[in-house]
Write a protein that holds these residues in place. Structure first.
Motif, PDB file in Angstrom:
ATOM      1  N   LEU A  85       4.950  30.794  29.708  1.00  0.00           N
ATOM      2  CA  LEU A  85       6.030  31.298  28.856  1.00  0.00           C
ATOM      3  C   LEU A  85       5.786  30.994  27.389  1.00  0.00           C
ATOM      4  O   LEU A  85       6.180  31.767  26.514  1.00  0.00           O
ATOM      5  CB  LEU A  85       7.369  30.695  29.290  1.00  0.00           C
ATOM      6  CG  LEU A  85       7.889  31.090  30.675  1.00  0.00           C
ATOM      7  CD1 LEU A  85       9.240  30.432  30.934  1.00  0.00           C
ATOM      8  CD2 LEU A  85       7.993  32.600  30.811  1.00  0.00           C
ATOM      9  N   HIS A  88       4.139  33.788  25.589  1.00  0.00           N
ATOM     10  CA  HIS A  88       4.769  35.104  25.618  1.00  0.00           C
ATOM     11  C   HIS A  88       5.013  35.598  24.199  1.00  0.00           C
ATOM     12  O   HIS A  88       5.509  34.861  23.348  1.00  0.00           O
ATOM     13  CB  HIS A  88       6.093  35.024  26.377  1.00  0.00           C
ATOM     14  CG  HIS A  88       6.601  36.353  26.840  1.00  0.00           C
ATOM     15  ND1 HIS A  88       7.138  37.287  25.972  1.00  0.00           N
ATOM     16  CD2 HIS A  88       6.647  36.914  28.078  1.00  0.00           C
ATOM     17  CE1 HIS A  88       7.510  38.349  26.646  1.00  0.00           C
ATOM     18  NE2 HIS A  88       7.227  38.155  27.926  1.00  0.00           N
ATOM     19  N   LEU A 106      14.370  34.482  27.046  1.00  0.00           N
ATOM     20  CA  LEU A 106      13.217  34.572  27.940  1.00  0.00           C
ATOM     21  C   LEU A 106      13.426  33.778  29.220  1.00  0.00           C
ATOM     22  O   LEU A 106      13.058  34.230  30.309  1.00  0.00           O
ATOM     23  CB  LEU A 106      11.955  34.085  27.222  1.00  0.00           C
ATOM     24  CG  LEU A 106      10.650  34.156  28.032  1.00  0.00           C
ATOM     25  CD1 LEU A 106      10.344  35.595  28.428  1.00  0.00           C
ATOM     26  CD2 LEU A 106       9.488  33.573  27.230  1.00  0.00           C
ATOM     27  N   ASP A 110      13.332  35.548  32.778  1.00  0.00           N
ATOM     28  CA  ASP A 110      12.353  35.095  33.770  1.00  0.00           C
ATOM     29  C   ASP A 110      13.051  34.737  35.087  1.00  0.00           C
ATOM     30  O   ASP A 110      12.563  35.070  36.175  1.00  0.00           O
ATOM     31  CB  ASP A 110      11.584  33.892  33.229  1.00  0.00           C
ATOM     32  CG  ASP A 110      10.418  33.505  34.117  1.00  0.00           C
ATOM     33  OD1 ASP A 110       9.516  34.343  34.305  1.00  0.00           O
ATOM     34  OD2 ASP A 110      10.392  32.362  34.615  1.00  0.00           O
ATOM     35  N   ASN A 171       2.386  41.231  31.437  1.00  0.00           N
ATOM     36  CA  ASN A 171       2.254  40.485  30.181  1.00  0.00           C
ATOM     37  C   ASN A 171       2.251  38.980  30.418  1.00  0.00           C
ATOM     38  O   ASN A 171       1.545  38.227  29.754  1.00  0.00           O
ATOM     39  CB  ASN A 171       3.387  40.858  29.220  1.00  0.00           C
ATOM     40  CG  ASN A 171       3.238  42.254  28.659  1.00  0.00           C
ATOM     41  OD1 ASN A 171       2.130  42.784  28.610  1.00  0.00           O
ATOM     42  ND2 ASN A 171       4.333  42.865  28.248  1.00  0.00           N
ATOM     43  N   LYS A 172       3.041  38.550  31.401  1.00  0.00           N
ATOM     44  CA  LYS A 172       3.107  37.129  31.733  1.00  0.00           C
ATOM     45  C   LYS A 172       1.761  36.642  32.261  1.00  0.00           C
ATOM     46  O   LYS A 172       1.249  35.600  31.843  1.00  0.00           O
ATOM     47  CB  LYS A 172       4.208  36.883  32.764  1.00  0.00           C
ATOM     48  CG  LYS A 172       4.401  35.420  33.148  1.00  0.00           C
ATOM     49  CD  LYS A 172       5.571  35.267  34.095  1.00  0.00           C
ATOM     50  CE  LYS A 172       5.758  33.811  34.500  1.00  0.00           C
ATOM     51  NZ  LYS A 172       6.913  33.637  35.414  1.00  0.00           N
TER      52      LYS A 172
END
Length: 217
Positions: A85, A88, A106, A110, A171-172
């Protein structure tokens, strides 16, 4: 005399009916039993105690609000300590500064996405059953798509929100330095990497999408 607050029957938000689970409900008692059987901890705002039913989408927003209950500063510290994270793009600028405000969002997003995948899997395995809002009768789950045969643009499978979920997962993984991030994301969503890339490259429609993260803010 202490006032006794009558329990509300259903936790529901009509504006969420356009999302993936629509207006479908879950039995709170059965959901609670399933959570206990899986040895999970379910934190929601508001708490589900007193409700008989909860709209699946409202449940996910309640989970998100529960994760968003931290202060921005607390959220930033948690995100900074997370190896994935913290990379990110929504929270980190080129200088490595962790944005407290977006960190809070976020964490909620998540949690929302993680529980959405858990619910999808439980419903697919018939561990949990979606219920029709009006009749409270079970909604028959769609058969699992084992192969990549869905035509491009089929809304039932690839809603705009589902595309956003896939992008967020990809993306994570990418931010976490996972080399096969596309293939791994495709596997989670039950398609091939080629199909996933084709879906995500499709042009967006003009219909606005309600993003997770702002209910109850």
């Amino acid at each position: 005399m202490t006032d006794i607050k009558n329990p509300t029957d259903v936790l529901f938000h009509a504006d969420l009916a356009e999302r993936e689970f629509g207006s479908a409900l879950l039995s709170v008692s059965r959901l609670t039993t399933w959570v206990q059987d899986k040895d999970l901890e379910l934190v929601t705002v508001p708490p589900l105690a007193g409700y008989r039913f909860v709209q699946a989408e409202a449940l996910l927003c309640a989970i998100e609000r529960g994760a968003n209950s931290l202060t921005p500063e607390q959220a930033a510290k948690i995100v900074q300590a997370d190896p994935i994270l913290s990379k990110h793009r929504a929270v980190t600028d080129p200088d490595g500064y962790i944005n407290p405000i977006t960190s809070r969002w976020l964490l909620g997003a998540d949690a929302h996405l993680s529980w959405r995948r858990l619910l999808e899997n439980a419903i697919e395995k018939q561990e949990l059953t979606l219920l029709n809002f009006a009749s409270k009768l079970p909604i028959q789950a769609a058969p699992t798509q084992k192969t990549d045969t869905t035509p491009a643009g089929t809304a039932k499978v690839w809603t705009l929100e589902r595309k956003e979920q896939a992008r967020a997962v990809m993306n994570k993984y990418k931010a976490g330095g996972i080399k096969d991030f596309a293939a791994r994301t495709a596997k989670e969503f039950g398609v091939t990497a080629t199909r996933l890339n084709a879906v995500l490259s499709e042009k967006k429609t003009k219909k606005p999408v309600k993003r997770a993260g702002f209910w109850g803010e």
